[in-house]
Design an enzyme around this catalytic site. Structure first.
Site, PDB file in Angstrom:
ATOM      1  N   GLU A  94      -9.503  -2.640  -5.461  1.00  0.00           N
ATOM      2  CA  GLU A  94     -10.565  -2.147  -6.323  1.00  0.00           C
ATOM      3  C   GLU A  94     -10.021  -1.827  -7.712  1.00  0.00           C
ATOM      4  OE1 GLU A  94     -13.456  -0.212  -2.896  1.00  0.00           O
ATOM      5  OE2 GLU A  94     -12.132   1.133  -4.014  1.00  0.00           O
ATOM      6  N   CYS A 107      -9.005   0.924 -15.124  1.00  0.00           N
ATOM      7  CA  CYS A 107      -8.086   1.485 -14.137  1.00  0.00           C
ATOM      8  C   CYS A 107      -7.810   0.388 -13.119  1.00  0.00           C
ATOM      9  CB  CYS A 107      -8.719   2.705 -13.467  1.00  0.00           C
ATOM     10  SG  CYS A 107      -7.694   3.426 -12.172  1.00  0.00           S
ATOM     11  N   CYS A 114      -0.934   1.135  -0.420  1.00  0.00           N
ATOM     12  CA  CYS A 114       0.058   1.863  -1.214  1.00  0.00           C
ATOM     13  C   CYS A 114       1.341   2.041  -0.423  1.00  0.00           C
ATOM     14  CB  CYS A 114      -0.486   3.223  -1.636  1.00  0.00           C
ATOM     15  SG  CYS A 114       0.600   4.105  -2.788  1.00  0.00           S
ATOM     16  N   CYS A 118       0.848  10.018  -0.201  1.00  0.00           N
ATOM     17  CA  CYS A 118       0.201  11.229  -0.708  1.00  0.00           C
ATOM     18  C   CYS A 118      -0.994  11.579   0.188  1.00  0.00           C
ATOM     19  CB  CYS A 118      -0.258  11.029  -2.144  1.00  0.00           C
ATOM     20  SG  CYS A 118       1.080  10.564  -3.268  1.00  0.00           S
ATOM     21  N   CYS A 121      -4.855  11.332  -1.123  1.00  0.00           N
ATOM     22  CA  CYS A 121      -5.351  10.079  -1.712  1.00  0.00           C
ATOM     23  C   CYS A 121      -5.852   9.128  -0.635  1.00  0.00           C
ATOM     24  CB  CYS A 121      -4.221   9.422  -2.519  1.00  0.00           C
ATOM     25  SG  CYS A 121      -4.701   7.869  -3.300  1.00  0.00           S
ATOM     26  N   CYS A 339     -10.828   9.269  -9.264  1.00  0.00           N
ATOM     27  CA  CYS A 339      -9.400   9.326  -8.989  1.00  0.00           C
ATOM     28  C   CYS A 339      -9.134   9.732  -7.541  1.00  0.00           C
ATOM     29  CB  CYS A 339      -8.752  10.321  -9.947  1.00  0.00           C
ATOM     30  SG  CYS A 339      -6.969  10.335  -9.884  1.00  0.00           S
TER      31      CYS A 339
END
Length: 346
Positions: A94, A107, A114, A118, A121, A339
């Site tokens: 995305e 962005c 990933c 974290c 997230c 975010c």
């Protein structure tokens, strides 16, 4: 037997020139093709109208253009746009267009999933499936630039590598993409309008400094206390704050470029005076500014936005110490484009 064709955008301009020379054609054909691929954003060889049909057919027989496809575009009430981008192998990432009255920012993602873990997230829950190629990163920017012109009547002005993935875990491809984005033969954007955001990989921050990159650096910090940071970003045990500090001091010594710390304040996690004082101390090591980012929930109750009082205390103490602080309100929450929310839920 089916032979897998090579993606032509993996070739440099010099390699394209040599390809034509070896077939008895003129080297400048390589220049023409290169311009179509990058500056003009051709999706197919048939688009290359100033190249003869036999040459286009020859290219078709030898190569493919693994262009991205925007499978779904969602528009938020605040003007934010989220693209679900399908890659040539069927995987989806995305990217987001964030408009303000003075600029439009892309962005972009650098990995499918990933590499890091974290806890706050949504992307980290996907795990890393693969790195994005330079052209796949570049294509996200081109798509958002077109949407910026179409829906906001102006070209894209800024790029942040804050989408899916840890950019420094895909360093070579991110650098190649930025080289294309900033090249006059690509999009011709200024590197000063590009920010690479990392969760903090010390040796790669040092490598960026050694490579004399000209874009800006942001660090997803969220705590300047090792125990707290490890509880929300477990990889901090591998890359502790002392190593991160050393790398950032090295970065500034080499580049003289101020660092941005991205910082979310959560209720009961990092909202005490002790947390603020630790951040103030960390900010004293190199010239920096702090972006306090509004938190966006990802379906569970473990992380909750801190109170307005806690945020105001952060702001007043940071400002009293002469530290530049900005509060970043989230955009695109109604389409899960804010975010920390990118998780292919489109």
């Amino acid at each position: 037997m089916n032979v897998m064709k090579k993606d032509i955008r993996a070739l440099t301009k010099e390699q394209l020139r040599l390809f034509f020379e070896e077939r008895g054609d003129k080297a400048f054909r390589g220049n023409q093709v290169y311009e179509w691929l990058w500056h003009k954003g051709a999706h197919s060889f048939e688009d290359m109208t100033n190249i003869s049909k036999p040459t286009r057919q020859m290219l078709e027989e030898n190569f493919v253009i693994n262009h991205i496809h925007v499978d779904q575009m969602q528009r938020s009430a605040d003007g934010t746009i989220k693209n679900a981008v399908r890659l040539h192998d069927g995987l989806v990432v995305e990217s987001v267009l964030i408009p303000t009255p003075t600029r439009t920012t892309a962005c972009v993602s650098s990995q499918v999933g990933c590499s890091l873990d974290c806890k706050f997230c949504a992307t980290a829950r996907l795990k890393r499936m693969r790195n994005l190629n330079p052209d796949e990163i570049y294509d996200q920017v081109v798509a958002i630039d077109r949407e910026s012109k179409l829906y906001h009547n102006r070209p894209l002005s800024n790029i942040v590598f804050m989408g899916m993935g840890e950019p420094l875990m895909n360093y070579n491809n991110v650098i190649k993409a930025i080289d294309k984005i900033t090249s006059p033969e690509g999009l011709g954007m200024s590197p000063k309008r590009i920010t690479v955001s990392t969760s903090g990989v010390p040796k790669m921050i040092k490598k960026m400094a050694d490579d004399e990159v000209r874009f800006k650096l942001a660090v997803s910090l969220h705590s300047a206390i090792d125990e707290v940071r490890t509880s929300i970003m477990p990889f901090n045990t591998t890359f502790p704050l002392s190593d991160l500090r050393e790398a950032l001091e090295y970065w500034y010594e080499k580049t003289k470029s101020r660092i941005t710390y991205e910082y979310v304040v959560w209720d009961g996690i990092n909202d005490t005076k002790e947390d603020i004082n630790a951040l103030v101390k960390f900010c004293s090591y190199v010239p920096c500014k702090v972006n306090l980012i509004e938190y966006n929930p990802i379906d569970d109750g473990e992380f909750q936005q801190a109170s307005s009082k806690a945020i105001d205390t952060y702001i007043s103490i940071l400002e009293s110490k002469g530290i530049v602080v900005n509060v970043r309100r989230s955009r695109g929450k109604d389409i899960d484009a804010a975010c920390g929310q990118l998780a292919n839920k489109s």
